[in-house]
Each structure stands twice: as C-alpha cells, then as structure tokens.
Design a protein around this motif. Structure first.
Motif, PDB file in Angstrom:
ATOM      1  N   THR A 108      19.960  16.679 -16.232  1.00 44.48           N
ATOM      2  CA  THR A 108      19.053  16.203 -15.184  1.00 44.48           C
ATOM      3  C   THR A 108      19.263  14.702 -15.059  1.00 44.48           C
ATOM      4  OG1 THR A 108      17.489  17.867 -15.941  1.00 44.48           O
ATOM      5  CG2 THR A 108      16.666  16.234 -14.384  1.00 44.48           C
ATOM      6  N   PRO A 109      19.537  14.215 -13.850  1.00 44.07           N
ATOM      7  CA  PRO A 109      19.828  12.784 -13.720  1.00 44.07           C
ATOM      8  C   PRO A 109      18.635  11.914 -14.129  1.00 44.07           C
ATOM      9  CG  PRO A 109      19.895  13.912 -11.575  1.00 44.07           C
ATOM     10  CD  PRO A 109      19.605  14.952 -12.589  1.00 44.07           C
ATOM     11  N   ARG A 110      18.952  10.796 -14.728  1.00 43.80           N
ATOM     12  CA  ARG A 110      17.905   9.860 -15.128  1.00 43.80           C
ATOM     13  C   ARG A 110      17.305   9.200 -13.899  1.00 43.80           C
ATOM     14  NH1 ARG A 110      17.355   8.277 -20.199  1.00 43.80           N
ATOM     15  NH2 ARG A 110      16.302   6.400 -19.494  1.00 43.80           N
ATOM     16  N   SER A 111      16.048   8.800 -14.020  1.00 46.98           N
ATOM     17  CA  SER A 111      15.428   8.043 -12.951  1.00 46.98           C
ATOM     18  C   SER A 111      16.119   6.694 -12.818  1.00 46.98           C
ATOM     19  CB  SER A 111      13.951   7.824 -13.285  1.00 46.98           C
ATOM     20  OG  SER A 111      13.557   6.545 -12.858  1.00 46.98           O
ATOM     21  N   PRO A 112      16.441   6.298 -11.591  1.00 45.96           N
ATOM     22  CA  PRO A 112      17.040   4.970 -11.432  1.00 45.96           C
ATOM     23  C   PRO A 112      16.033   3.859 -11.740  1.00 45.96           C
ATOM     24  CG  PRO A 112      16.617   5.985  -9.288  1.00 45.96           C
ATOM     25  CD  PRO A 112      16.291   7.017 -10.313  1.00 45.96           C
ATOM     26  N   VAL A 113      14.753   4.197 -11.660  1.00 44.19           N
ATOM     27  CA  VAL A 113      13.718   3.193 -11.921  1.00 44.19           C
ATOM     28  C   VAL A 113      13.517   3.072 -13.427  1.00 44.19           C
ATOM     29  CG1 VAL A 113      11.285   2.640 -11.607  1.00 44.19           C
ATOM     30  CG2 VAL A 113      12.552   3.759  -9.772  1.00 44.19           C
ATOM     31  N   PRO A 114      13.613   1.866 -13.969  1.00 45.93           N
ATOM     32  CA  PRO A 114      13.379   1.731 -15.405  1.00 45.93           C
ATOM     33  C   PRO A 114      11.904   1.942 -15.725  1.00 45.93           C
ATOM     34  CG  PRO A 114      13.746  -0.427 -14.411  1.00 45.93           C
ATOM     35  CD  PRO A 114      13.911   0.582 -13.318  1.00 45.93           C
ATOM     36  N   LEU A 115      11.639   2.763 -16.713  1.00 47.24           N
ATOM     37  CA  LEU A 115      10.242   3.086 -17.023  1.00 47.24           C
ATOM     38  C   LEU A 115       9.752   2.387 -18.279  1.00 47.24           C
ATOM     39  CD1 LEU A 115      10.197   6.891 -16.147  1.00 47.24           C
ATOM     40  CD2 LEU A 115       9.611   4.930 -14.741  1.00 47.24           C
ATOM     41  N   GLY A 116      10.495   1.378 -18.712  1.00 45.15           N
ATOM     42  CA  GLY A 116      10.093   0.696 -19.939  1.00 45.15           C
ATOM     43  C   GLY A 116       8.807  -0.089 -19.775  1.00 45.15           C
ATOM     44  N   MET A 117       8.231  -0.450 -20.894  1.00 49.95           N
ATOM     45  CA  MET A 117       7.067  -1.326 -20.867  1.00 49.95           C
ATOM     46  C   MET A 117       7.291  -2.476 -21.841  1.00 49.95           C
ATOM     47  SD  MET A 117       4.127   0.719 -23.000  1.00 49.95           S
ATOM     48  CE  MET A 117       3.368   1.025 -21.438  1.00 49.95           C
ATOM     49  N   PHE A 118       6.407  -3.453 -21.741  1.00 48.67           N
ATOM     50  CA  PHE A 118       6.583  -4.666 -22.539  1.00 48.67           C
ATOM     51  C   PHE A 118       5.538  -4.712 -23.651  1.00 48.67           C
ATOM     52  CE2 PHE A 118       8.275  -5.313 -18.366  1.00 48.67           C
ATOM     53  CZ  PHE A 118       9.450  -6.007 -18.580  1.00 48.67           C
ATOM     54  N   PRO A 119       5.785  -5.469 -24.716  1.00 45.59           N
ATOM     55  CA  PRO A 119       6.998  -6.219 -25.039  1.00 45.59           C
ATOM     56  C   PRO A 119       8.154  -5.276 -25.361  1.00 45.59           C
ATOM     57  CG  PRO A 119       5.408  -6.370 -26.834  1.00 45.59           C
ATOM     58  CD  PRO A 119       4.732  -5.640 -25.726  1.00 45.59           C
ATOM     59  N   TYR A 138       0.812  -1.219   0.000  1.00 44.94           N
ATOM     60  CA  TYR A 138       0.000   0.000   0.000  1.00 44.94           C
ATOM     61  C   TYR A 138       0.842   1.263   0.000  1.00 44.94           C
ATOM     62  CZ  TYR A 138      -4.227  -2.661   0.179  1.00 44.94           C
ATOM     63  OH  TYR A 138      -5.247  -3.496  -0.159  1.00 44.94           O
ATOM     64  N   GLY A 139       2.091   1.138   0.352  1.00 47.03           N
ATOM     65  CA  GLY A 139       2.972   2.302   0.266  1.00 47.03           C
ATOM     66  C   GLY A 139       3.112   2.749  -1.178  1.00 47.03           C
ATOM     67  N   TYR A 140       3.157   1.759  -2.055  1.00 47.22           N
ATOM     68  CA  TYR A 140       3.266   2.047  -3.477  1.00 47.22           C
ATOM     69  C   TYR A 140       1.998   2.728  -3.991  1.00 47.22           C
ATOM     70  CZ  TYR A 140       3.514   0.962  -8.478  1.00 47.22           C
ATOM     71  OH  TYR A 140       3.499   1.040  -9.841  1.00 47.22           O
ATOM     72  N   PHE A 141       0.844   2.223  -3.591  1.00 52.06           N
ATOM     73  CA  PHE A 141      -0.417   2.842  -4.013  1.00 52.06           C
ATOM     74  C   PHE A 141      -0.575   4.241  -3.420  1.00 52.06           C
ATOM     75  CE2 PHE A 141      -2.565  -1.578  -4.387  1.00 52.06           C
ATOM     76  CZ  PHE A 141      -2.070  -1.715  -5.666  1.00 52.06           C
ATOM     77  N   PHE A 142      -0.164   4.368  -2.180  1.00 53.49           N
ATOM     78  CA  PHE A 142      -0.268   5.647  -1.478  1.00 53.49           C
ATOM     79  C   PHE A 142       0.564   6.698  -2.212  1.00 53.49           C
ATOM     80  CE2 PHE A 142       1.138   8.233   2.393  1.00 53.49           C
ATOM     81  CZ  PHE A 142      -0.074   8.881   2.532  1.00 53.49           C
ATOM     82  N   GLY A 143       1.698   6.260  -2.756  1.00 56.50           N
ATOM     83  CA  GLY A 143       2.530   7.178  -3.524  1.00 56.50           C
ATOM     84  C   GLY A 143       3.746   7.635  -2.749  1.00 56.50           C
ATOM     85  N   ALA A 147       2.531  -6.169  -6.752  1.00 60.33           N
ATOM     86  CA  ALA A 147       3.578  -6.786  -5.933  1.00 60.33           C
ATOM     87  C   ALA A 147       4.693  -7.316  -6.828  1.00 60.33           C
ATOM     88  CB  ALA A 147       2.998  -7.924  -5.102  1.00 60.33           C
ATOM     89  N   TYR A 148       4.283  -7.846  -7.966  1.00 61.06           N
ATOM     90  CA  TYR A 148       5.287  -8.384  -8.879  1.00 61.06           C
ATOM     91  C   TYR A 148       6.156  -7.259  -9.439  1.00 61.06           C
ATOM     92  CZ  TYR A 148       7.561 -10.436 -12.871  1.00 61.06           C
ATOM     93  OH  TYR A 148       8.518 -10.824 -13.758  1.00 61.06           O
ATOM     94  N   ARG A 149       5.509  -6.179  -9.857  1.00 57.07           N
ATOM     95  CA  ARG A 149       6.295  -5.092 -10.458  1.00 57.07           C
ATOM     96  C   ARG A 149       7.216  -4.463  -9.417  1.00 57.07           C
ATOM     97  NH1 ARG A 149       3.822   0.085 -13.089  1.00 57.07           N
ATOM     98  NH2 ARG A 149       5.647   1.041 -14.056  1.00 57.07           N
ATOM     99  N   VAL A 150       6.688  -4.282  -8.205  1.00 56.62           N
ATOM    100  CA  VAL A 150       7.510  -3.711  -7.146  1.00 56.62           C
ATOM    101  C   VAL A 150       8.720  -4.607  -6.882  1.00 56.62           C
ATOM    102  CG1 VAL A 150       7.594  -3.330  -4.643  1.00 56.62           C
ATOM    103  CG2 VAL A 150       5.727  -2.354  -5.981  1.00 56.62           C
ATOM    104  N   ALA A 151       8.465  -5.908  -6.747  1.00 58.02           N
ATOM    105  CA  ALA A 151       9.546  -6.810  -6.355  1.00 58.02           C
ATOM    106  C   ALA A 151      10.543  -7.026  -7.490  1.00 58.02           C
ATOM    107  CB  ALA A 151       8.963  -8.150  -5.904  1.00 58.02           C
ATOM    108  N   ASP A 152      10.026  -7.192  -8.702  1.00 54.44           N
ATOM    109  CA  ASP A 152      10.933  -7.570  -9.794  1.00 54.44           C
ATOM    110  C   ASP A 152      11.548  -6.366 -10.483  1.00 54.44           C
ATOM    111  OD1 ASP A 152      12.195  -9.577 -11.327  1.00 54.44           O
ATOM    112  OD2 ASP A 152      10.896  -9.051 -13.013  1.00 54.44           O
ATOM    113  N   ILE A 153      10.828  -5.260 -10.572  1.00 60.37           N
ATOM    114  CA  ILE A 153      11.327  -4.152 -11.384  1.00 60.37           C
ATOM    115  C   ILE A 153      11.776  -2.958 -10.549  1.00 60.37           C
ATOM    116  CG2 ILE A 153      10.718  -2.511 -13.216  1.00 60.37           C
ATOM    117  CD1 ILE A 153       9.051  -4.735 -14.458  1.00 60.37           C
ATOM    118  N   PHE A 154      11.026  -2.634  -9.499  1.00 55.12           N
ATOM    119  CA  PHE A 154      11.352  -1.410  -8.763  1.00 55.12           C
ATOM    120  C   PHE A 154      12.374  -1.591  -7.649  1.00 55.12           C
ATOM    121  CE2 PHE A 154       6.925   0.468  -9.840  1.00 55.12           C
ATOM    122  CZ  PHE A 154       7.403   0.890 -11.056  1.00 55.12           C
ATOM    123  N   TYR A 155      12.299  -2.715  -6.948  1.00 56.16           N
ATOM    124  CA  TYR A 155      13.018  -2.797  -5.680  1.00 56.16           C
ATOM    125  C   TYR A 155      14.519  -2.557  -5.824  1.00 56.16           C
ATOM    126  CZ  TYR A 155      14.263  -4.131  -0.977  1.00 56.16           C
ATOM    127  OH  TYR A 155      14.766  -4.108   0.295  1.00 56.16           O
TER     128      TYR A 155
END
Ligand code: HEM
Ligand code: SF4
Ligand code: SF4
Lengths: 427, 241
Positions: free
Chosen positions: B34-45, A221-226, A258-266
């Motif tokens: 401006t520094p890039r976001s460390p979070v990748p913003l790509g989408m699939f495929p 919910y931290g992710y949803f909260f922003g 949860a998947y995106r947070v764990a696999d892509i963001f964390y």
C-alpha cells in the motif's frame, strides 16, 4: 442507506488508503490510553469523543470492505455497512476533533487519529454531509482566488487605512504596506482583519525589511472542511503569488493550521518544491530581536505573562522555543503552563470548531483543562499565536471570569517597542 | 488422550504454524504494497538523523514512555504482561535445546528450580495482566469501545496462560523440560510423537488444552489487532518522519 451511497463511502476509504492509515486501522489495541489525552473526552466524558472511538467508526466500515477477516466474521469486529446512525456520530466526532494530535502523542503505537478523522470528513463530504459553514467559507476563499481583481480595490483601500495607523504608531510618515512588490524578500500572508496586519507592518517597518503583503489570507477552511483539493487551492493562491513576485520567504501569521498547511502539507500535496522558505511570523520576529533589528523593552508589559502552544505550531509544527524567546524578551515575569510544549493541552478551539455554532457547547466544555492550567499559572496576560486558540480562550476567559488578557504575540512585541505613537493597546 | 494430543499438540501445531506465518506474511505484504502517504505524519520534537529516529522508535515501542506518563497503572500492567510474555517466550526456548551456560552453573536440579521460579513469576504476571485487562474492558467507563475481538483474544489468552500455569504449578515438579523437548523436537523432525511419560500422566490433558488455546490464539493472531506486535515498529517510526 442506499447501495450507491455505501459504495461511494467505501470508494472514499479506498481512495484515501495509505500504508499509514491501514496500519493505524489494523493495529489499534482499543486500549483507550488515548482517552485521557483528548481535551474533549476529558471535558465532556462523552464516549463519542474518545479518540479511538472516532477511528473505530471508520474501522467498522474498513473491516467490512477491506479486510478478509472482517468479511468472513463481521461480528467479531462489529464490521458493518455505514448507515445514518454511523454518519450522524461520524459528523459529530470528526468535525469536533480539533486535530491537535495529543492522542497520537500518548498512544503506544503513535496512531494519528486526526489522519483517520480526515478520512471521516471525506466520507461525510462524499455523502453530502460535510459541515456547511466550513464548506461555504472554503468556497468563498476559492472564489476569491479565482476572481482576485474583483476584490483588489477594496483590499488595497483597506491596506491604506492600516498604513495610516502604522504611520501613527511608528511616527514615520513614509511607512508603507507594500502591495504586489516584485522581488521583495518577504511575502506576509496575514489573516483577514487589521489586527493581523498592523503589528506585523510595524515590526517589518522597524526591522527595515523589504516586504510585501499578500492579497490573500492564510486561513484555510478547506483544510478544516476536510477536502484536501480545496485546501490545496486555497493555499495555492498565495504560493503562486509568492512565486510570481519572486520573494525569498513566505511568512504566515499568528495562525496554527496555516503554518502547518504551508510548511508541512503544501509541498506534499502538490509534489512540487517551493523556491522559497516558509516561516511563522514568530520565527521571523525572534530573528529580528536576536539580531538587534528591532528594539523591545522589558517593563512595558504589566503582569505575569504565560504562553500557550497552539497544537499546529508546536506539537505538529515544531516551533517550541522561538515564541517563548520572543515573550521572554518582553518581560521578566514569564511562567510556562504545565504541561507545556509537546504535551500542551489543546485549548479546544482548533480544527474549525470555533466556526461551528452547533458545537459551541462541547467546545466550551472541552476547555476545562486549559482553564485549570491558566488558573494554576497565576498569569494575567496570555500570549498566544493562533487566532482560533485566542477566540476559544477569550470565550473561556469570559465564561470562567479568568481576568486574563488574551493577546497576539506580535501585539505584545509592538507594545514593548519604544515608538512615538505607542500608547494604548489597540483593538 | 492420545487423540486429543494428536489433534492439538501435533496436527494443530502444524496447521497453526502455517496459518500464523502465512497470515503474518500476507499482512506485511499488504502493508508493504500500500503506497505511503505523501504527507509526512510525524510530530515534534523529532530527531534529525535516521539513526536517532530509529532509536526513538525503539524506545517508544519497547518502553512507551508517553503512555507511561498518562496512565501509569495501565502501563505497569501492560509492561508486566509483555515482559512476562517475552520471558515465557524465551523460557519456551528450552523446548528446542537446553540453555547454554546456565545448567553448568546451576546443575540439572538447580536449572529446573530456576525454571520453576522464573516460569512461575512470568506465568503469574501474565495471569494478573490478562485479568486486569479483562476487568478494565468489562468495567471501565469506555467499555463500549471493546468489540468481540478483544474479548475473544483475552479469553484465548486466559486459556493459554491458565493452562500453562496449570502445567507449571501442578506438574512442574514431575515433568521437566527434557520430556516436553522430546515431543517438540519430534514435531520439528516431522516425526511427531508424544512421549510415554506424558501419556502416562494426566499432564497430557493440560498440555493438550494449553496447546488447544495456543493453536487458536496464534491462528487468530494475524487476523487480529495483535499484528501490533510488528506494526508498532512502523507506526512509531512514522511518528518522527
Ligand atoms: C513491541 C511493542 C508492543 C507494544 C507497544 C504493545 C502494546 C500493547 C498494548 C498497548 C496493548 C493493549 C492492552 C489492552 O488490551 O488494553 C497490548 C495488548 C496485547 N499485546 Fe502487545 N504490544 C507490543 C508487542 C506485543 C507482542 C510482540 C505480542 C506477542 C505476543 C503482544 C501481545 C499482546 C497481547 C496478547 C495483548 C492483549 C490483547 C488484548 O487486550 O485483547 N504484544 N499490547
Ligand atoms: S491509545 Fe492508540 S492503540 Fe490505544 S486505543 Fe487509543 S488509538 Fe488505539
Ligand atoms: S486529535 Fe485532539 S481532538 Fe482529535 S481525537 Fe485526538 S486528542 Fe481529541
């Protein structure tokens, strides 16, 4: 609005400024091509839900404080100070946004409106106007992370109850739900509730996996909260647990974000490399079926089955085929929704909106496209690996009398397994 | 007329060149620093290799296949406009030097006729595109999304296109590229002068006004959303990061 709040808001934008954000704010042509991509705008026709409009509110402030042309001739860009009206609209448009990024898929510049909306949420939080329910749920999760011993006994006794059911289903009196098992191969991080644990435990047992269950839930919910900091702390609970137990793989449940947070963001949030891999449960189940580690039989599931791609798993997570392969292994009567995969319509239940009571109305309206799609498919069973999607689609199901069974995919898998205690579907 | 042309077609052009290039440079510099976001913003495929990512980015940027699927009408008009604008841009290359090969094939008369045809088509398409956009913005259900910047750009663009078309359709038969080239090359040599042939004809007013709008349009360009002309490459690459 007082000068201090305005300063705080500008400060949030400054802190959140990245090259991508700056480019998104600079290049949007306000062509409104994104309008037909957003289920909320399509379902309500309400201007505030037009994706570019959500971003435009932030752009107004950005132009005023971060762009020389905007400072010089504010009227050209409607550059302005944030005021209560702006924050009111920002609240409604940002917390309603499901973060599906369907708008980004169709935008000629691939502008990630969700990324801009995240700044909107950060602004609201800084101005003391974050969504309360989501904030409370996030704080509760963090509290649990810091005081897990307080919860341990309740959790373990809950696992024992589920274990009894697993024994009944598998017919194996030795079946267990291992807790805190050092050196296990898999750490399964479930959702709160037996429904998320029981079928997974049956599958792990049948596949003879060395696994253990997490004391924490995958939902974030931290992710949803922003609040990225809170989101990180919530995910950190099970990431640290996984490190402590020395597992090889963290498996997240049928939950999209949860998947995106764990696999892509964390890893990006913490700038650390995780010593294990992160998988979605359906990737794992697909592997088990293909390797012959579990047996599923066709014919046990009645009726035509279709599949909904949760946005965070598919378009935003990259898992398109494995869940379909799983479902196709269970039935010969599979039909895809149209459009599907990367173009799949968002069901309208993502981004935490199912927990926001005051947004129920727009949420239900925003499901209109999903209802059309489901009707057109002629399916009577929907396999859907995300809890928020299921809650939303179940509501739509009731409201529109679709006569659909809305099911977790792992429930369908267990139902298709020839097991002694496998009779009726369980709640 | 001489003063008018001196302002819009000589000094205005110099000023525009400076503002445009410095403005774009500053914009790119701001992005780059401006520094890039460390979070990748790509989408699939999402393509696996760097080369495939760049190829997808180019396809997404130049063909916008996704936008075409969701709003074909808009895509057709936007494509027509941008392709015509590119055509017109290439056509304006005749201000620098006569094209190679083509004139040999077509002869001078043939070349002017070819330019007349292609220029007319491009000019008309751009006009249609601009009018469509103005209408879409003014009467669309989401018209509130537009801000004054959008109308300013479209108005300037309309001016550029209408006056360009005016020169093409009214004076196209009498004044050809070689005359304009004389003027344009004189600008580049920093010995600006307006050819007699232009001063002697009313085309001077058209040229002056075409240049007035062009100057304003290009001077405003770096401070507007039109920085999408270069930003699009970067944002579309982010899509598959
Ligand atoms: C290279 C990739 C490009 C893409 C994908 C692209 C896309 C677009 C889109 C979607 C619009 C929106 C139309 C609207 O206003 O509703 C637009 C407008 C426009 N573009 Fe581009 N464009 C590109 C390059 C360029 C370039 C190189 C120029 C240089 C002149 C340019 C000039 C314009 C102009 C003048 C408009 C109209 C502005 C307005 O509507 O206010 N574009 N473009
Ligand atoms: S499609 Fe993209 S460029 Fe067009 S208005 Fe929407 S966000 Fe802006
Ligand atoms: S991310 Fe989804 S909900 Fe949010 S604006 Fe885009 S299309 Fe709409």
């Amino acid at each position: 609005m007082d000068a201090h709040t305005i300063e705080t808001i500008a400060g949030v934008i400054d802190k959140k400024m990245t090259r991508q954000l700056k480019q998104y704010l600079d290049v949007c042509a306000r062509c409104a091509i994104c309008k037909d991509a957003c289920h909320q705008y399509v379902g309500t026709g309400d201007f505030k839900y037009l994706p570019a409009r959500r971003a435009e509110l932030i752009r107004h402030v950005y132009k005023k404080y971060f762009d020389s042309a905007g400072r010089f001739v504010p009227a050209l860009y409607e550059a302005r100070d944030p005021d209560d009206n702006l924050l009111d609209e920002l609240y409604e448009s940002c917390y309603a946004c499901t973060g599906c990024r369907r708008c980004m898929y169709y935008c000629p510049f691939s502008i990630d409106t969700q990324w801009i909306v995240a700044v909107g949420k950060a602004i609201l939080i800084a101005a003391g106007r974050g969504q309360e329910m989501l904030g409370q749920l996030a704080d509760a999760a963090i509290f649990k992370g810091e005081n897990v011993e307080m919860f341990r006994d309740v959790l373990v006794s809950g696992f024992k109850d589920i274990e009894a059911e697993v024994r009944e289903i598998t017919g194996d009196p030795e079946a267990t739900i291992p807790v805190d098992k050092h050196g296990a191969d898999i750490l399964y991080v479930a959702l709160a509730g037996a429904h998320s644990i029981r079928p997974a435990a049956v599958i792990f047992h049948e596949a003879k996996v060395d696994w253990t269950i997490s004391l924490f839930e995958a939902a974030n919910y931290g992710y949803f909260f922003g609040d990225a900091e809170k989101a990180k702390l919530i995910a950190k609970r099970f990431m640290e647990e996984a490190k402590r137990l020395g597992v090889k793989e963290v498996v997240v449940p049928e939950c999209g974000h949860a998947y995106r947070v764990a696999d892509i963001f964390y890893e990006a949030w913490t700038q650390e490399e995780l010593p294990f891999k992160v998988s979605h449960i359906l990737e794992v189940v697909d592997r088990f079926i293909k390797e012959g580690r579990i047996t599923v039989e066709k014919g046990r599931i009645q009726g035509r089955v279709t599949y909904h791609d949760p946005c965070q798993i598919a378009r935003n997570g990259g898992i398109f085929e494995q869940p379909r392969d799983v479902v196709k292994a269970l039935t010969d009567d599979f039909v895809d929704l149209v459009p599907n995969r990367a173009e799949q319509w968002c069901c309208g239940g993502g981004g935490g909106i199912v927990a926001i009571e005051e947004m129920r109305d727009v949420r239900l309206k925003s499901g209109s496209k999903k209802v059309e799609q489901l009707r057109a498919s002629g399916a009577s069973v929907l396999a859907c690996p995300c809890e928020n999607c299921r809650l939303q689609i179940e509501d739509l199901n009731q409201l529109h009398g679709l006569g659909l069974q809305v099911r977790q995919v792992i429930d369908l898998v267990v139902e298709a397994m020839p097991l002694p205690g496998n009779t009726a579907p369980r709640a | 007329m001489e003063t008018y042309l001196a302002i819009t077609a000589i000094w205005g052009v110099y000023l525009t060149a400076v503002v445009f290039f410095v403005g774009m440079g500053v914009r790119v510099y701001q992005w780059a620093t401006t520094p890039r976001s460390p979070v990748p913003l790509g989408m699939f495929p999402k393509p696996e290799t760097k080369g495939a990512r760049v190829a997808k980015m180019l396809k997404d940027t130049f063909l916008a296949p996704h936008s075409a699927r969701i709003e074909p009408a808009m895509w057709i008009f936007a494509m027509a406009f941008h392709v015509a604008a590119l055509g017109a841009f290439v056509g304006h290359g005749r201000l620098l030097a006569e094209f190679p090969v083509l004139p040999e094939l077509l002869g001078e008369e043939g070349m002017n006729a070819f330019a007349a045809w292609s220029g007319s088509i491009a000019g008309s398409l751009m006009l249609v595109g601009v009018i469509y956009w103005i209408a879409r913005r003014t009467f669309g259900p989401y018209k509130n999304l537009s801000v004054p910047e959008d109308y300013l750009l479209l108005a300037l663009l309309l001016g550029v296109v209408v006056m360009g078309d005016h020169m093409r359709f009214i004076y196209g038969g009498t004044i050809h590229a070689d005359t304009y080239r004389e003027w344009f090359l004189s600008l580049l040599r920093l010995r600006p002068q307006i050819p007699e042939k232009i001063l002697a004809s009313n085309v001077g007013w058209s040229l002056g006004t075409h240049m007035l709008f062009t100057d304003l349009f290009l001077m405003y360009f770096p401070f507007s959303k039109l920085v999408h002309a270069i930003g699009a490459f970067s944002t579309n690459l982010t899509r598959s990061e």
